[in-house]
Design a protein around this motif. Structure first.
Motif, PDB file in Angstrom:
ATOM      1  N   GLN A  96       0.849  -1.195   0.000  1.00 25.63           N
ATOM      2  CA  GLN A  96       0.000   0.000   0.000  1.00 25.63           C
ATOM      3  C   GLN A  96       0.883   1.242   0.000  1.00 25.63           C
ATOM      4  N   THR A  97       0.278   2.385  -0.322  1.00 21.72           N
ATOM      5  CA  THR A  97       1.059   3.629  -0.336  1.00 21.72           C
ATOM      6  C   THR A  97       0.299   4.741   0.378  1.00 21.72           C
ATOM      7  N   ASP A 120     -14.150  -4.210   6.466  1.00 26.16           N
ATOM      8  CA  ASP A 120     -14.287  -3.885   5.044  1.00 26.16           C
ATOM      9  C   ASP A 120     -15.009  -2.548   4.937  1.00 26.16           C
ATOM     10  N   GLY A 121     -14.317  -1.560   4.387  1.00 23.53           N
ATOM     11  CA  GLY A 121     -14.857  -0.204   4.316  1.00 23.53           C
ATOM     12  C   GLY A 121     -16.088  -0.070   3.441  1.00 23.53           C
ATOM     13  N   THR A 144      -9.869   6.442   0.028  1.00 23.44           N
ATOM     14  CA  THR A 144      -8.477   6.563  -0.411  1.00 23.44           C
ATOM     15  C   THR A 144      -8.014   5.276  -1.088  1.00 23.44           C
ATOM     16  N   GLU A 184     -10.063   0.431   7.911  1.00 24.34           N
ATOM     17  CA  GLU A 184      -8.969  -0.192   7.154  1.00 24.34           C
ATOM     18  C   GLU A 184      -9.163  -1.709   7.143  1.00 24.34           C
ATOM     19  N   ARG A 185      -8.977  -2.327   5.948  1.00 22.99           N
ATOM     20  CA  ARG A 185      -9.227  -3.773   5.857  1.00 22.99           C
ATOM     21  C   ARG A 185      -8.027  -4.625   6.268  1.00 22.99           C
ATOM     22  N   GLU A 206     -13.373   8.087   6.682  1.00 23.05           N
ATOM     23  CA  GLU A 206     -12.355   7.784   5.667  1.00 23.05           C
ATOM     24  C   GLU A 206     -12.329   6.273   5.449  1.00 23.05           C
ATOM     25  N   MET A 213      -9.720  -0.575  -4.304  1.00 24.06           N
ATOM     26  CA  MET A 213     -10.483  -0.933  -3.117  1.00 24.06           C
ATOM     27  C   MET A 213     -10.790  -2.427  -3.230  1.00 24.06           C
ATOM     28  N   LEU A 214     -10.416  -3.185  -2.223  1.00 24.97           N
ATOM     29  CA  LEU A 214     -10.611  -4.639  -2.257  1.00 24.97           C
ATOM     30  C   LEU A 214     -11.724  -5.001  -1.282  1.00 24.97           C
ATOM     31  N   GLN A 269      -3.597  10.678   6.098  1.00 32.09           N
ATOM     32  CA  GLN A 269      -4.752  11.482   5.652  1.00 32.09           C
ATOM     33  C   GLN A 269      -5.709  11.732   6.829  1.00 32.09           C
ATOM     34  N   LEU A 275      -2.146  -2.744   9.462  1.00 31.00           N
ATOM     35  CA  LEU A 275      -2.121  -1.303   9.183  1.00 31.00           C
ATOM     36  C   LEU A 275      -3.037  -0.553  10.140  1.00 31.00           C
ATOM     37  N   GLY A 283      -9.951   3.412   4.116  1.00 27.46           N
ATOM     38  CA  GLY A 283      -8.542   3.173   3.784  1.00 27.46           C
ATOM     39  C   GLY A 283      -7.627   3.977   4.690  1.00 27.46           C
ATOM     40  N   THR A 284      -7.536   3.565   5.961  1.00 27.31           N
ATOM     41  CA  THR A 284      -6.699   4.298   6.929  1.00 27.31           C
ATOM     42  C   THR A 284      -5.231   4.285   6.515  1.00 27.31           C
ATOM     43  N   GLY A 285      -4.760   3.130   6.009  1.00 20.82           N
ATOM     44  CA  GLY A 285      -3.355   2.999   5.612  1.00 20.82           C
ATOM     45  C   GLY A 285      -2.437   3.388   6.746  1.00 20.82           C
ATOM     46  N   SER A 286      -1.582   4.380   6.494  1.00 20.43           N
ATOM     47  CA  SER A 286      -0.633   4.848   7.509  1.00 20.43           C
ATOM     48  C   SER A 286      -1.310   5.713   8.577  1.00 20.43           C
TER      49      SER A 286
HETATM   50  N1  SAH Z   1      -5.266   7.159   3.498  1.00 19.35           N
HETATM   51  C1  SAH Z   1      -4.090   6.339   3.522  1.00 19.35           C
HETATM   52  C2  SAH Z   1      -3.805   5.783   2.134  1.00 19.35           C
HETATM   53  C3  SAH Z   1      -3.699   4.331   2.203  1.00 19.35           C
HETATM   54  S1  SAH Z   1      -3.698   3.455   0.668  1.00 19.35           S
HETATM   55  C4  SAH Z   1      -2.898   7.069   4.107  1.00 19.35           C
HETATM   56  O1  SAH Z   1      -3.009   8.282   4.362  1.00 19.35           O
HETATM   57  O2  SAH Z   1      -1.854   6.448   4.342  1.00 19.35           O
HETATM   58  C5  SAH Z   1      -5.331   2.799   0.660  1.00 19.35           C
HETATM   59  C6  SAH Z   1      -5.716   1.918   1.820  1.00 19.35           C
HETATM   60  O3  SAH Z   1      -7.020   1.444   1.569  1.00 19.35           O
HETATM   61  C7  SAH Z   1      -4.841   0.673   2.000  1.00 19.35           C
HETATM   62  O4  SAH Z   1      -4.320   0.653   3.304  1.00 19.35           O
HETATM   63  C8  SAH Z   1      -5.805  -0.486   1.754  1.00 19.35           C
HETATM   64  O5  SAH Z   1      -5.554  -1.619   2.567  1.00 19.35           O
HETATM   65  C9  SAH Z   1      -7.130   0.147   2.111  1.00 19.35           C
HETATM   66  N2  SAH Z   1      -8.315  -0.498   1.546  1.00 19.35           N
HETATM   67  C10 SAH Z   1      -8.497  -1.039   0.309  1.00 19.35           C
HETATM   68  N3  SAH Z   1      -9.737  -1.549   0.190  1.00 19.35           N
HETATM   69  C11 SAH Z   1     -10.372  -1.323   1.385  1.00 19.35           C
HETATM   70  C12 SAH Z   1     -11.662  -1.642   1.906  1.00 19.35           C
HETATM   71  N4  SAH Z   1     -12.575  -2.285   1.187  1.00 19.35           N
HETATM   72  N5  SAH Z   1     -11.935  -1.263   3.169  1.00 19.35           N
HETATM   73  C13 SAH Z   1     -11.040  -0.615   3.942  1.00 19.35           C
HETATM   74  N6  SAH Z   1      -9.792  -0.306   3.511  1.00 19.35           N
HETATM   75  C14 SAH Z   1      -9.460  -0.646   2.256  1.00 19.35           C
END
Ligand code: SAH
Length: 221
Positions: A66-67, A142-143, A159, A115-116, A92, A215-216, A100, A120, A94-97
């Motif tokens: 992820q990025t 699952d978001g 995100t 975040e899935r 939000e 998005m998965l 955001q 993370l 996709g919490t990722g890091s």
């Molecule tokens: N907003 C983050 C960007 C992370 S990249 C930041 O500031 O770092 C996108 C993120 O979305 C990844 O961590 C990925 O695992 C998550 N993601 C993808 N599909 C998702 C879903 N269905 N539900 C929740 N998170 C998801």
């Protein structure tokens, strides 16, 4: 983990100031958004080996394939989300890091982030608590389901890019609220879109071309 709040911190502040100047030259106008970016220590949100590149206007790896988005995109999406009726709560996906979410936390009362990937969500939660950013709730799920118990939200930000914005998310928007998301077209290209919840419908506008991870579905450890 200990933070270096001495020399490196000062250098980071200068680097952040330069980044903010660059973002304003690229057309980011919202002063509060620029100030939030000036405050959030992005170097703590990226992989350690890339700390020296944390204040460049580029996406960077955060592990698990992820990025963290490019600062310009973070700023642009945040500005787009805030443009209109006042925003107090944001969801939000996709919490990722957590970067955001941390930027948003400087601008609104309460951020909810889903975040899935379990690892993370856990590390983001830990980092945000070390930084004493206390107005963010992080959930491992699952978001696509949103966070019904906390709905409705004034703003929703995706995100990660779905093929189509899940209806379940749109219905968690408060009246007047906005959802901003990268959406993947059939050609694989992504476009930033904004949905506004008006009295009659969800009004959709197209914004910039973007590039996000997909998005998965489902959640994983
Ligand atoms: N907003 C983050 C960007 C992370 S990249 C930041 O500031 O770092 C996108 C993120 O979305 C990844 O961590 C990925 O695992 C998550 N993601 C993808 N599909 C998702 C879903 N269905 N539900 C929740 N998170 C998801």
């Amino acid at each position: 983990m200990a933070f270096d709040i001495s020399g490196a911190g000062l250098t980071s502040q200068r680097a952040r100031d330069r980044l903010v100047k660059q973002l304003s030259e690229l057309g980011i106008r919202n002063a509060a958004v620029l100030e939030a970016i000036r405050q959030v220590p992005r170097h703590l949100f990226v992989e350690e080996a890339l700390v020296h590149r944390a204040y460049e206007n580029i996406a960077l790896p955060i592990g698990y394939k992820q990025t963290v988005s490019q600062p310009y995109i973070v700023a642009r999406m945040t500005e787009t989300l805030l443009d209109g009726a006042p925003v107090r709560t944001v969801l939000e996906i996709g919490t990722g890091s957590g970067y955001q979410a941390a930027v948003l936390a400087h601008l609104v009362e309460r951020v909810y982030s889903v975040e899935r990937i379990h690892a993370l969500s856990r590390s983001a939660r830990e980092l945000l608590s070390r930084l004493r950013i206390n107005n963010i709730g992080v959930r491992h799920a699952d978001g696509a389901e949103g966070w019904p118990a906390k709905a409705p939200f004034d703003g929703i930000l995706l995100t990660a890019a779905p093929r189509e914005v899940p209806h379940e998310l749109l219905v968690q928007l408060a009246p007047g609220g906005r959802l901003v998301a990268p959406v993947e077209g059939v050609d694989g290209r992504q476009q930033l879109v904004r949905y506004t919840h008006t009295k009659e419908a969800f009004v959709r506008d197209q914004l910039d071309a973007v590039c996000f991870v997909p998005m998965l579905s489902g959640s994983e450890q």
